[in-house]
Design a protein around this motif. Structure first.
Motif, mmCIF file in Angstrom:
data_model
loop_
_atom_site.group_PDB
_atom_site.id
_atom_site.type_symbol
_atom_site.label_atom_id
_atom_site.label_comp_id
_atom_site.label_asym_id
_atom_site.label_seq_id
_atom_site.Cartn_x
_atom_site.Cartn_y
_atom_site.Cartn_z
ATOM 1 N N TRP A 24 -15.346 81.922 12.544
ATOM 2 C CA TRP A 24 -16.387 82.939 12.385
ATOM 3 C C TRP A 24 -17.636 82.565 13.173
ATOM 4 N N HIS A 25 -18.325 83.565 13.707
ATOM 5 C CA HIS A 25 -19.630 83.337 14.329
ATOM 6 C C HIS A 25 -20.639 83.069 13.216
ATOM 7 N N ARG A 26 -21.441 82.030 13.382
ATOM 8 C CA ARG A 26 -22.388 81.638 12.344
ATOM 9 C C ARG A 26 -23.794 81.500 12.914
ATOM 10 N N ASP A 27 -24.801 81.622 12.045
ATOM 11 C CA ASP A 27 -26.179 81.450 12.474
ATOM 12 C C ASP A 27 -26.570 79.977 12.336
ATOM 13 N N ARG A 28 -27.850 79.683 12.532
ATOM 14 C CA ARG A 28 -28.295 78.278 12.512
ATOM 15 C C ARG A 28 -28.178 77.648 11.140
ATOM 16 N N THR A 29 -28.084 78.468 10.118
ATOM 17 C CA THR A 29 -27.927 77.932 8.761
ATOM 18 C C THR A 29 -26.457 77.868 8.349
ATOM 19 N N ASN A 30 -25.553 78.118 9.302
ATOM 20 C CA ASN A 30 -24.107 78.081 9.093
ATOM 21 C C ASN A 30 -23.588 79.273 8.293
ATOM 22 N N LYS A 31 -24.378 80.338 8.194
ATOM 23 C CA LYS A 31 -23.943 81.524 7.468
ATOM 24 C C LYS A 31 -23.154 82.437 8.395
ATOM 25 N N ILE A 32 -22.010 82.906 7.906
ATOM 26 C CA ILE A 32 -21.178 83.832 8.675
ATOM 27 C C ILE A 32 -21.949 85.118 8.944
ATOM 28 N N GLN A 33 -21.840 85.620 10.187
ATOM 29 C CA GLN A 33 -22.607 86.791 10.602
ATOM 30 C C GLN A 33 -21.810 88.096 10.579
ATOM 31 N N ALA A 34 -20.509 88.023 10.314
ATOM 32 C CA ALA A 34 -19.665 89.213 10.431
ATOM 33 C C ALA A 34 -19.885 90.232 9.319
ATOM 34 N N HIS A 35 -20.778 89.935 8.362
ATOM 35 C CA HIS A 35 -21.093 90.928 7.331
ATOM 36 C C HIS A 35 -22.129 91.927 7.807
ATOM 37 N N LYS A 36 -22.752 91.651 8.955
ATOM 38 C CA LYS A 36 -23.839 92.501 9.456
ATOM 39 C C LYS A 36 -23.278 93.697 10.214
#
Length: 291
Positions: free
Chosen positions: A28-40
């Motif tokens: 999964w693509h993640r942000d700097r905090t390691n949160k998955i971005q595919a929910h956006k």
């Protein structure tokens, strides 16, 4: 399943879910905090899975990929397979961190290297950019220079690090690797498209297939890649046989509607993608106005 995945599932077209496989290990693509971005709603990874994940699981996969192959100028011929978030583990380009392709489709005669965009433009080369901890390693020109960090002299900082882009660039672009170019022809967002073109050349050579680079994008007048696709993703002055063929998600779904058997599936996907594009455009336009 975590709340992260619950939100991601809600943002993915239902018919694409089985294409994920193991949701925990999927890249999964993640942000700097390691949160998955595919929910956006504006996630480029999510819309790529919507379309190519659905296509991967569809009974119409071979028919639709044959149509796409003809559109981009390579030979059709199944059976076709699709890999989402494919990584070049053979390191054909000598990259320390191999290019991760949004989707790779392989048939019996051809391979399609697919870069997927939504509201964002193409990525730029990081070598000419500095940061708080690192000075730029390239002056933005393709001209002999010393990397201020390593002292290695080369026309391209990446070539000085053993990355093989310029091994393939002369094969697909009308560019002389021994000449100087100011600025570098791939200093802007042409960089990301170039990487896909040279990877296609490397894959085609390695696997003895006709390989083509494809730029899949959401067609909306507000989105940077859609605007650029109308002019050409790469500057035609680069010449040679180098092409990356832009094709919108709407065009892909229209092809599926034309050649496919599962009309209900493609009609539902078309409505899903159009609704997602409409929501993302409102968000994108609001953010652009605010800036």
């Amino acid at each position: 399943m975590t709340l992260d995945f619950a939100a991601v599932r809600e943002n993915l077209f239902p018919a694409s879910h089985e294409a994920i496989g193991d949701w925990l290990t999927f890249p999964w693509h993640r942000d700097r905090t390691n949160k998955i971005q595919a929910h956006k709603v504006h996630s480029s990874q999510a819309i790529a899975i919507d379309v190519f994940g659905t296509l991967k699981m569809s009974i119409d996969r071979d028919r639709v990929l044959d149509a796409i192959a003809r559109h981009v100028g390579v030979s059709p011929g199944g059976p076709w397979s699709i890999a989402l978030e494919w990584t070049d583990t053979d390191r054909l380009l000598g990259e320390p961190r191999p290019t991760q392709v949004d989707a790779l489709a392989i048939g019996s005669k051809a391979a399609l290297i697919i870069e997927c965009k939504f509201t964002e433009p193409g990525g730029k080369c990081s070598q000419a950019s500095g940061s708080r901890t690192r000075q730029p390693q390239c002056n933005g020109n393709y001209i002999e220079q010393a990397n201020p960090g390593s002292g290695v002299r080369s026309r391209c900082t990446l070539a000085g690090k053993g990355i093989r882009y310029w091994d393939y660039i002369p094969k697909v672009f009308a560019l002389d690797p021994a000449a100087n170019y100011a600025p570098c022809p791939f200093a802007g967002d042409a960089y990301q498209w170039m990487r896909n073109v040279v990877l296609a050349a490397a894959i085609g050579e390695h696997w003895n297939l006709k390989a083509a680079a494809v730029g899949a994008f959401a067609d909306h007048p507000s989105f940077p890649t859609a605007r650029k696709a109308r002019r050409g993703l790469l500057d035609p002055s680069l010449g040679g046989q180098a092409t990356i063929t832009p094709i919108s998600y709407q065009e892909i779904i229209a092809m599926a509607c034309h050649v496919g058997l599962d009309q209900q599936l493609w009609n539902d996907l078309a409505a899903w993608v159009e609704q997602k594009i409409a929501k993302a455009s409102l968000r994108f336009d609001s953010a652009t106005t605010a800036n």
